[in-house]
Design a protein around this motif. Structure first.
Motif, mmCIF file in Angstrom:
data_model
loop_
_atom_site.group_PDB
_atom_site.id
_atom_site.type_symbol
_atom_site.label_atom_id
_atom_site.label_comp_id
_atom_site.label_asym_id
_atom_site.label_seq_id
_atom_site.Cartn_x
_atom_site.Cartn_y
_atom_site.Cartn_z
ATOM 1 N N MET A 1 0.841 -1.183 0.000
ATOM 2 C CA MET A 1 0.000 0.000 0.000
ATOM 3 C C MET A 1 0.887 1.249 0.000
ATOM 4 N N SER A 2 0.517 2.227 -0.760
ATOM 5 C CA SER A 2 1.346 3.418 -0.872
ATOM 6 C C SER A 2 0.932 4.467 0.152
ATOM 7 N N THR A 3 1.898 5.293 0.509
ATOM 8 C CA THR A 3 1.634 6.372 1.450
ATOM 9 C C THR A 3 0.980 7.530 0.704
ATOM 10 N N PRO A 4 0.395 8.470 1.456
ATOM 11 C CA PRO A 4 -0.212 9.639 0.771
ATOM 12 C C PRO A 4 0.789 10.412 -0.082
ATOM 13 N N ASN A 5 2.036 10.529 0.389
ATOM 14 C CA ASN A 5 3.051 11.244 -0.405
ATOM 15 C C ASN A 5 3.361 10.501 -1.691
ATOM 16 N N GLU A 6 3.455 9.177 -1.625
ATOM 17 C CA GLU A 6 3.725 8.381 -2.825
ATOM 18 C C GLU A 6 2.563 8.489 -3.807
ATOM 19 N N SER A 7 1.345 8.466 -3.289
ATOM 20 C CA SER A 7 0.164 8.601 -4.155
ATOM 21 C C SER A 7 0.147 9.965 -4.821
ATOM 22 N N TYR A 8 0.470 10.996 -4.049
ATOM 23 C CA TYR A 8 0.517 12.348 -4.605
ATOM 24 C C TYR A 8 1.575 12.444 -5.694
ATOM 25 N N ASP A 9 2.761 11.901 -5.424
ATOM 26 C CA ASP A 9 3.841 11.942 -6.415
ATOM 27 C C ASP A 9 3.458 11.195 -7.683
ATOM 28 N N LEU A 10 2.824 10.048 -7.534
ATOM 29 C CA LEU A 10 2.391 9.282 -8.702
ATOM 30 C C LEU A 10 1.357 10.073 -9.497
ATOM 31 N N ALA A 11 0.374 10.646 -8.804
ATOM 32 C CA ALA A 11 -0.646 11.443 -9.491
ATOM 33 C C ALA A 11 -0.017 12.641 -10.187
ATOM 34 N N ARG A 14 1.727 11.531 -13.339
ATOM 35 C CA ARG A 14 0.756 11.206 -14.394
ATOM 36 C C ARG A 14 0.180 12.471 -15.025
#
Length: 91
Positions: A1-11, A14
């Motif tokens: 599961m990704s952290t909020p920072n990782e999700s933000y960076d991925l978004a 993209r």
């Protein structure tokens, strides 16, 4: 599961990739129109040669857009980690 920072960076990555891709498609359209205008003023009614560069660049644009819109990054995290390791070793 990704952290909020990782999700933000991925978004963020993209969104940047999609924005750049839209610019590439816009450039492709501009060049296609330019080639058609050149054809029209140089050989109107003659052989429609712009079809070949237009189709070639269209194929390249479609292929470049696949990783952007397929939900998979064009550059994997594994490749990024390998490059970071090489950079650290190099000094």
């Amino acid at each position: 599961m990704s952290t909020p920072n990782e999700s933000y960076d991925l978004a963020r990555r993209r969104v940047i990739a999609k924005t750049i891709y839209k610019g590439v498609v816009g450039l492709w359209l501009l060049l296609a129109v330019l080639q058609i205008v050149i054809w029209y003023f140089t050989t109107p009614g003659g052989y429609f040669w712009p079809v070949w560069p237009i189709l070639g660049t269209l194929a390249a644009a479609v292929i470049a857009g696949i990783p952007v819109y397929a939900g998979r990054p064009a550059v994997s995290d594994r490749r990024i980690e390998e490059e970071l390791a090489r950079m650290r070793r190099a000094g």
